[in-house]
Each structure stands twice: as structure tokens, then as C-alpha cells.
Design a protein around this motif. Structure first.
Motif, PDB file in Angstrom:
ATOM      1  N   ASP A  55       7.306  68.983 -60.657  1.00  0.00           N
ATOM      2  CA  ASP A  55       6.481  69.627 -60.088  1.00  0.00           C
ATOM      3  C   ASP A  55       5.392  70.023 -61.331  1.00  0.00           C
ATOM      4  O   ASP A  55       3.725  70.629 -60.965  1.00  0.00           O
ATOM      5  CB  ASP A  55       7.142  71.334 -60.124  1.00  0.00           C
ATOM      6  N   ARG A  58       2.882  66.981 -60.817  1.00  0.00           N
ATOM      7  CA  ARG A  58       2.096  67.667 -59.770  1.00  0.00           C
ATOM      8  C   ARG A  58       0.666  68.709 -59.927  1.00  0.00           C
ATOM      9  O   ARG A  58      -0.546  68.426 -59.381  1.00  0.00           O
ATOM     10  CB  ARG A  58       3.006  68.228 -58.393  1.00  0.00           C
ATOM     11  N   ARG A  59       1.216  69.518 -60.896  1.00  0.00           N
ATOM     12  CA  ARG A  59       0.061  70.851 -61.074  1.00  0.00           C
ATOM     13  C   ARG A  59      -0.582  69.884 -61.563  1.00  0.00           C
ATOM     14  O   ARG A  59      -1.978  70.444 -61.912  1.00  0.00           O
ATOM     15  CB  ARG A  59       1.472  71.412 -61.937  1.00  0.00           C
ATOM     16  N   ARG A  60      -0.605  68.852 -62.672  1.00  0.00           N
ATOM     17  CA  ARG A  60      -1.775  68.178 -63.788  1.00  0.00           C
ATOM     18  C   ARG A  60      -2.603  67.833 -63.193  1.00  0.00           C
ATOM     19  O   ARG A  60      -3.361  67.332 -63.009  1.00  0.00           O
ATOM     20  CB  ARG A  60      -0.983  67.465 -64.913  1.00  0.00           C
ATOM     21  N   LEU A  61      -2.069  66.713 -61.677  1.00  0.00           N
ATOM     22  CA  LEU A  61      -3.015  65.777 -61.046  1.00  0.00           C
ATOM     23  C   LEU A  61      -3.611  66.461 -59.603  1.00  0.00           C
ATOM     24  O   LEU A  61      -4.755  66.195 -60.082  1.00  0.00           O
ATOM     25  CB  LEU A  61      -1.931  64.779 -59.947  1.00  0.00           C
ATOM     26  N   HIS A  62      -3.277  67.212 -59.124  1.00  0.00           N
ATOM     27  CA  HIS A  62      -3.937  68.326 -58.348  1.00  0.00           C
ATOM     28  C   HIS A  62      -5.006  69.894 -59.059  1.00  0.00           C
ATOM     29  O   HIS A  62      -6.006  70.462 -58.271  1.00  0.00           O
ATOM     30  CB  HIS A  62      -3.215  68.928 -57.658  1.00  0.00           C
ATOM     31  N   GLY A  63      -4.249  69.397 -60.458  1.00  0.00           N
ATOM     32  CA  GLY A  63      -5.329  70.573 -61.194  1.00  0.00           C
ATOM     33  C   GLY A  63      -5.193  72.392 -60.844  1.00  0.00           C
ATOM     34  O   GLY A  63      -4.684  72.713 -60.841  1.00  0.00           O
TER      35      GLY A  63
END
Length: 200
Positions: A55, A58-63
Motif C-alpha cells: 500500500d 502504491r502511494r509513492r508510485l501514484h503520488g
């Protein structure tokens, strides 16, 4: 014949976070306690969801967006109960595609966490111990069969049963009981049914 329960394998007093816990604080907790996920709990310590390393990635990837546990978590939380068998817990993990289960008591309060790595401990059990339990507890004590009628071979948790069984109705029960023995990976049935002549 006692089988291991969720209570036997879970990590008690699990690390948890509140819905408002920040991304950075969750990341710090995962690193500090060397864990891969944390349950998110309400004021009564009941699980609302789970935040995993995935999770956070994913937060880091999608900003944009999710920066608190409430926004990051997967919910609702899939939970287990301490009295469950580990087989039941493993099946829930597989069905729900999760790697860990918060464990709750009868009132829904978090009391521990069961992870996939906890379940792996079961399969480290020695083949000889598995064989002895099947022969002594399953075949002899529970089913009251003659141990000399059946051969039990165990290799890397794989149980092979061979020999002659007089009552064919016993075979499904035998297989089910063997499959429930701690450490068993799979059961292969090579038993033969004895033909009993029927009189008129």
C-alpha cells in the motif's frame, strides 16, 4: 489428537495504528518492528483495515492523495479468531489473497496477528513425527484400525497411504484426518478396498 490453533501461532500484542496515523509514521513502524503490515484500529481497538508495504509503495508510485492510514488501508479487515484451526486460517488467506490476518477476540478486539510466515512453521515438522501421529492417533486410536494393515510413508510432508481397508466408508475419513495432521502437505491414497463376500 490436538491440532495447532491460530492462538498457538499468532504474534500477540500486535503493533497497530490509528486511522489518522501518517504515511511516514507507518513506514517507520514497519521498519522498527521488521514487519510488513499493520492493522488499523478504531478507538475500541477493533480492526478497520490493514496497511501493508504494498500500500505504501502504491502511494509513492501514484503520488497524490492517500497520506493517512484511513486512506491507505485495505478494508474491511479480513480477520481470524484464536480458536480457528490453522488450516481454516490458511484457506481464508488463500481465498482473500492476503498475507496476514488480524486476530480478534469474541468482542472483535484485536489480540494478535497471524502471518503467512507463521503458518510455514507447521511445515517444518519432521516426517517421522508426522508418521507417528498418523499411525498412533489417526489409525490406531481414532479409527481403531490395525496399524499392520496400512503402510504410512512420509517424505517432505507428503503422506502416502497403502494397504488394505475392509470398510470403504472409512477411507474418506482416514484421508481427511491425515490431511488435518500438522505438517502434512498432501495425502496420496494408494489403499485397496477388501472385497467382502455378501451372503444371501
Amino acid at each position: 489428537m490436538r491440532h495447532r490453533s491460530v492462538a498457538d501461532l499468532m504474534t500477540p500484542m500486535a503493533v497497530s495504528v490509528a486511522p489518522e496515523t501518517t504515511f511516514k509514521e507507518i513506514a517507520r513502524l514497519l521498519d522498527e518492528y521488521d514487519i510488513t503490515a499493520v492493522p488499523v484500529v478504531d478507538e475500541a481497538y477493533r480492526p478497520l483495515g490493514v496497511v501493508s508495504e504494498a500500500d505504501l509503495v502504491r502511494r509513492r508510485l501514484h503520488g497524490a492523495g492517500a497520506d493517512t492510514a484511513a486512506a491507505l488501508m485495505s478494508s474491511p479487515a479480513v480477520v481470524a479468531h484464536p480458536q480457528w484451526s490453522v488450516v481454516r486460517a490458511a484457506r481464508v488467506m488463500d481465498r482473500e489473497k492476503v498475507k496476514r490476518l488480524p486476530v480478534v477476540d469474541g468482542t472483535g478486539v484485536l489480540i494478535g496477528v497471524l502471518s503467512r510466515s507463521d503458518l510455514v512453521q507447521l511445515f517444518l515438522r519432521r516426517d517421522r513425527a508426522i508418521q507417528e501421529e498418523i499411525v498412533e492417533d489417526v489409525i490406531t486410536r481414532t479409527l481403531r484400525l490395525s496399524p499392520s494393515a496400512l503402510t504410512v510413508e512420509v517424505m517432505d510432508g507428503r503422506v502416502t497411504l497403502s494397504g488394505t481397508v475392509r470398510d470403504p466408508d472409512v477411507v474418506p475419513v482416514l484421508l481427511r484426518l491425515c490431511d488435518s495432521v500438522d505438517g502434512v502437505v498432501t495425502v496420496v491414497d494408494r489403499t485397496r478396498r477388501e472385497d467382502v463376500p455378501t451372503g444371501k
